[in-house]
Design a protein around this motif. Structure first.
Motif, PDB file in Angstrom:
ATOM      1  N   ALA A   2       0.831  -1.201   0.000  1.00  0.00           N
ATOM      2  CA  ALA A   2       0.000   0.000   0.000  1.00  0.00           C
ATOM      3  C   ALA A   2       0.871   1.258   0.000  1.00  0.00           C
ATOM      4  N   SER A   4       2.036   5.010   1.050  1.00  0.00           N
ATOM      5  CA  SER A   4       2.081   5.716   2.326  1.00  0.00           C
ATOM      6  C   SER A   4       2.443   7.168   2.102  1.00  0.00           C
ATOM      7  N   ASN A  68      -0.817   2.486  12.243  1.00  0.00           N
ATOM      8  CA  ASN A  68      -2.076   2.639  11.523  1.00  0.00           C
ATOM      9  C   ASN A  68      -1.847   2.930  10.039  1.00  0.00           C
ATOM     10  N   ASP A  69      -0.645   2.664   9.576  1.00  0.00           N
ATOM     11  CA  ASP A  69      -0.278   2.809   8.172  1.00  0.00           C
ATOM     12  C   ASP A  69       0.066   1.404   7.655  1.00  0.00           C
ATOM     13  N   GLN A  70      -0.774   0.845   6.796  1.00  0.00           N
ATOM     14  CA  GLN A  70      -0.560  -0.522   6.316  1.00  0.00           C
ATOM     15  C   GLN A  70       0.779  -0.668   5.601  1.00  0.00           C
ATOM     16  N   HIS A  71       1.187   0.355   4.871  1.00  0.00           N
ATOM     17  CA  HIS A  71       2.487   0.311   4.194  1.00  0.00           C
ATOM     18  C   HIS A  71       3.607   0.148   5.220  1.00  0.00           C
ATOM     19  N   VAL A  73       3.363  -1.182   8.238  1.00  0.00           N
ATOM     20  CA  VAL A  73       3.259  -2.536   8.804  1.00  0.00           C
ATOM     21  C   VAL A  73       3.897  -3.550   7.854  1.00  0.00           C
ATOM     22  N   ASP A  74       3.569  -3.455   6.571  1.00  0.00           N
ATOM     23  CA  ASP A  74       4.135  -4.379   5.580  1.00  0.00           C
ATOM     24  C   ASP A  74       5.654  -4.266   5.532  1.00  0.00           C
ATOM     25  N   TYR A  90      -1.579  -4.110  12.424  1.00  0.00           N
ATOM     26  CA  TYR A  90      -2.198  -2.912  11.875  1.00  0.00           C
ATOM     27  C   TYR A  90      -3.283  -2.480  12.853  1.00  0.00           C
ATOM     28  N   ARG A  91      -2.969  -1.488  13.679  1.00  0.00           N
ATOM     29  CA  ARG A  91      -3.917  -0.996  14.694  1.00  0.00           C
ATOM     30  C   ARG A  91      -3.639   0.472  14.991  1.00  0.00           C
TER      31      ARG A  91
END
Length: 152
Positions: A2, A4, A68-71, A73-74, A90-91
């Motif tokens: 994703a 960011s 809270n940023d999926q990028h 987390v990945d 992801y929280r």
């Protein structure tokens, strides 16, 4: 992965830190080594790509990171794939999903300044999830940080 809006600039700083940031990162790492014990259950709120989680995973055997940023987390999962004692989720910091008193240490690094109107909620959530006698460690760069970022 994703897209960011925030992780890119920080990745450039981490990859090639100015002298000021390098000193800051080194001091932060030494502080964590002195103040986090091996048995501590640790959460980093706003873990980004995992720079601090890497240090924390070398110190403690129970480490969690949330962002809270999926990028982010990945990227963090990719950067820490060899660390079996780290769980990255992801929280949001306002609703971590951890039970009351579940953690010994909550670490909030450079992201604290990005929390905006959520600061009070995040601090309340931190208080809820910390065990009695638990530690909140907040790390923030100095007032010249904006100028230091511009150097990168």
């Amino acid at each position: 992965m994703a897209e960011s809006k925030t992780i890119g600039p920080w990745e450039r700083i981490v990859a090639s830190p100015t002298t000021g940031f390098k000193d800051y990162f080194d001091r932060e790492e030494e502080y964590l080594k002195r103040n986090v014990s091996h048995w501590a259950r640790v959460l980093e709120i706003g873990c980004g790509s995992g720079r601090s989680l890497k240090t924390l995973s070398d110190i403690s055997e129970h480490v969690y990171g949330i962002d809270n940023d999926q990028h982010a987390v990945d990227l963090c999962l990719e950067n820490l794939q060899d660390k079996c004692n780290v769980e990255v989720l992801y929280r949001d910091g306002e609703r971590t999903g951890f039970p009351d008193g579940a953690l010994d240490v909550v670490f909030i690094g450079l992201t604290y300044s990005n929390f905006g109107d959520s600061r009070d909620e995040i601090l309340s959530e931190t208080h809820r999830i910390l065990c009695e006698g638990g530690k909140l460690i907040v790390s923030a760069y100095n007032e010249d940080a904006l100028e230091a970022r511009a150097e990168v």
